[in-house]
Enzyme design. Structure first.
Site, PDB file in Angstrom:
ATOM      1  N   SER A   1      -2.133   1.126  14.764  1.00 35.47           N
ATOM      2  CA  SER A   1      -2.814   2.401  15.033  1.00 35.47           C
ATOM      3  C   SER A   1      -3.038   2.520  16.532  1.00 35.47           C
ATOM      4  CB  SER A   1      -4.165   2.409  14.315  1.00 35.47           C
ATOM      5  OG  SER A   1      -5.002   3.428  14.833  1.00 35.47           O
TER       6      SER A   1
ATOM      7  N   GLY B   1       0.818  -1.215   0.000  1.00 31.75           N
ATOM      8  CA  GLY B   1       0.000   0.000   0.000  1.00 31.75           C
ATOM      9  C   GLY B   1       0.845   1.256   0.000  1.00 31.75           C
TER      10      GLY B   1
ATOM     11  N   ASN C   1       1.791  -1.942   5.408  1.00 36.27           N
ATOM     12  CA  ASN C   1       1.064  -0.687   5.593  1.00 36.27           C
ATOM     13  C   ASN C   1      -0.362  -0.726   5.055  1.00 36.27           C
ATOM     14  OD1 ASN C   1       0.757   2.404   5.708  1.00 36.27           O
ATOM     15  ND2 ASN C   1       0.528   1.922   3.533  1.00 36.27           N
TER      16      ASN C   1
ATOM     17  N   ALA D   1      -9.854  -3.916  16.030  1.00 35.15           N
ATOM     18  CA  ALA D   1      -9.539  -5.341  16.246  1.00 35.15           C
ATOM     19  C   ALA D   1      -8.413  -5.783  15.308  1.00 35.15           C
ATOM     20  CB  ALA D   1     -10.782  -6.194  16.015  1.00 35.15           C
TER      21      ALA D   1
ATOM     22  N   TYR E   1     -11.727  -2.150  12.566  1.00 41.18           N
ATOM     23  CA  TYR E   1     -10.387  -1.574  12.361  1.00 41.18           C
ATOM     24  C   TYR E   1      -9.522  -1.757  13.613  1.00 41.18           C
ATOM     25  CZ  TYR E   1      -6.926   2.037  11.142  1.00 41.18           C
ATOM     26  OH  TYR E   1      -5.770   2.718  10.864  1.00 41.18           O
TER      27      TYR E   1
ATOM     28  N   ILE F   1      -3.017  11.296  11.766  1.00 41.07           N
ATOM     29  CA  ILE F   1      -2.030  11.748  10.773  1.00 41.07           C
ATOM     30  C   ILE F   1      -2.812  12.351   9.605  1.00 41.07           C
ATOM     31  CG2 ILE F   1      -0.117  11.033   9.249  1.00 41.07           C
ATOM     32  CD1 ILE F   1       0.526  10.579  12.256  1.00 41.07           C
TER      33      ILE F   1
ATOM     34  N   SER G   1       0.950   3.747  -2.552  1.00 38.05           N
ATOM     35  CA  SER G   1       0.635   4.788  -3.543  1.00 38.05           C
ATOM     36  C   SER G   1       0.118   6.090  -2.930  1.00 38.05           C
ATOM     37  CB  SER G   1      -0.375   4.256  -4.567  1.00 38.05           C
ATOM     38  OG  SER G   1      -1.612   3.977  -3.941  1.00 38.05           O
ATOM     39  N   ARG G   2      -0.257   6.050  -1.653  1.00 43.66           N
ATOM     40  CA  ARG G   2      -0.749   7.295  -1.039  1.00 43.66           C
ATOM     41  C   ARG G   2      -0.631   7.222   0.474  1.00 43.66           C
ATOM     42  NH1 ARG G   2      -7.011   6.484  -0.720  1.00 43.66           N
ATOM     43  NH2 ARG G   2      -7.077   4.227  -0.810  1.00 43.66           N
TER      44      ARG G   2
ATOM     45  N   LYS H   1      -6.088  -3.913  14.049  1.00 39.38           N
ATOM     46  CA  LYS H   1      -4.832  -3.260  14.447  1.00 39.38           C
ATOM     47  C   LYS H   1      -4.278  -3.853  15.745  1.00 39.38           C
ATOM     48  CE  LYS H   1      -4.416  -0.440  10.948  1.00 39.38           C
ATOM     49  NZ  LYS H   1      -3.289  -0.579   9.996  1.00 39.38           N
TER      50      LYS H   1
END
Lengths: 260, 80
Positions: free
Chosen positions: A155, A25, A103, A170, A168, A201, A27-28, A172
């Site tokens: 996170s 991941g 990532n 769980a 999310y 962020i 590209s951004r 992380k």
């Protein structure tokens, strides 16, 4: 004259000179910042993207003059065989693999009462199973060479929990468990495994959050601002470097003091 | 490379990793069940074979290393 030479000298030593790092991941957002930080530190980056080809190509162009450049590979990391092929392609292209950054991640934020099993599964599949897939695909290479660096992006939600993010958070938290377990398992092979736990962020992911919630969050951050993706990139570059050889199994929090 | 030399070298390599005398290892003994090998040791054997014979053994072949004789067989498959 001496002053001019000092100014020409790069501010950051090339701590990743000739190192090859695979980033999922890239590209951004944070992933892109990690690719940039790796190349700025003299490394070479292979990164995956799922659908944003134009963004991925722009990242490759942007870092082409730095380090050893970058390679963009389209891949869905939920697919283990495809992830294995990405590792093989990176090694074939660059001749080696020194580190991995997991990532790639998604959110499907909803209150639990509104969350479908698909919302749950998609997030777990990408964030947690994707991390497993890439670790599994690269680990034998690292073990055979008795060296390797793995950095998993988790996170603060995985540490503290977050409302409307049970899926999310769980995933992380699962990444932190994976990180600590794998760190113990492969420490004897010269491999370090760490996690980075960013707070808020400035990325596309946070931009999609509710404005009121973001403003409320900002007031809770002791540093008084959101973090920058580049700051996470610098931390990742450090953890990937030889200088970080005595750090393993950690979830390094980068949140401006949010979790204090 | 002479087949006998491969046999001896693979046996020596495995004996070294298992910290046993080569003469005391039954080449057909199961490395995990009989000799206490773990998955990490299997990988060390694989890496050792690759280094010693300058060959590349695919990761998928790792589960084939179940005895000294199977490891020898695997090595011969890739040594030209």
């Amino acid at each position: 004259m001496t002053q001019t030479i000092a100014l020409l000298r790069p501010a950051v030593p090339p701590m990743l000179k000739d190192r090859v790092i695979l980033i999922t991941g890239g590209s951004r957002g944070i992933g892109r910042a990690i690719v940039e930080a790796i190349c700025a530190a003299g490394g070479r980056a292979a990164f995956t993207y799922q659908s944003r080809k134009a963004d991925a190509e722009q990242v490759v162009r942007q870092v082409s003059g730095e380090g050893g450049g970058a390679l963009a590979i389209q891949a869905d990391i939920r697919d283990f065989k495809r992830t294995q092929a990405v590792v093989a392609e990176t090694i074939e292209q660059f001749g080696r693999l020194d580190g991995l950054v997991n990532n790639a991640g998604i959110t499907r934020d909803k209150a639990l009462m509104m969350m479908s099993p698909e919302d749950w599964q998609e997030v777990l599949d990408t964030n947690l199973t994707g991390t497993f897939n890439a670790c599994r695909a690269a680990i034998v290479t690292f073990m055979k060479q008795k060296a390797g660096r793995i950095v998993n992006i988790t996170s603060v939600a995985g540490l503290m929990g977050a409302e409307r993010q049970v899926n999310y958070a769980a995933s992380k938290a699962g990444i932190i468990g994976l990180t600590r377990s794998l760190a113990k398992e492969v420490a004897g092979y010269g491999i370090t495994v760490n996690a980075i736990a960013p707070g808020y962020i400035e990325t596309g992911m946070t931009a999609s959050l509710d404005a009121k919630r973001l403003e409320a969050a900002r007031t809770q951050i002791p540093v008084g601002r959101f973090g920058r993706a580049g700051e996470v990139g610098s931390l990742a570059a450090y953890l990937l470097s030889g200088a970080a050889g005595y750090i393993t199994g950690q979830a390094v929090v980068i949140d401006g003091g949010l979790t204090l | 490379m002479a087949e006998r030399k491969i046999d001896q070298d693979v046996m020596a390599l495995i004996a070294d990793i298992l910290e046993m005398e080569p003469g005391k290892i039954d080449p057909n003994a199961h490395l995990v069940e009989d000799l206490g090998m773990d998955s990490m040791m299997a990988l060390e054997i694989l890496a050792g074979i690759e280094k010693r014979f300058k060959i590349k053994v695919p990761e998928q072949d790792l589960p084939m290393i179940t005895s000294v004789n199977r490891a020898i067989e695997l090595t011969k498959k890739y040594v030209k």
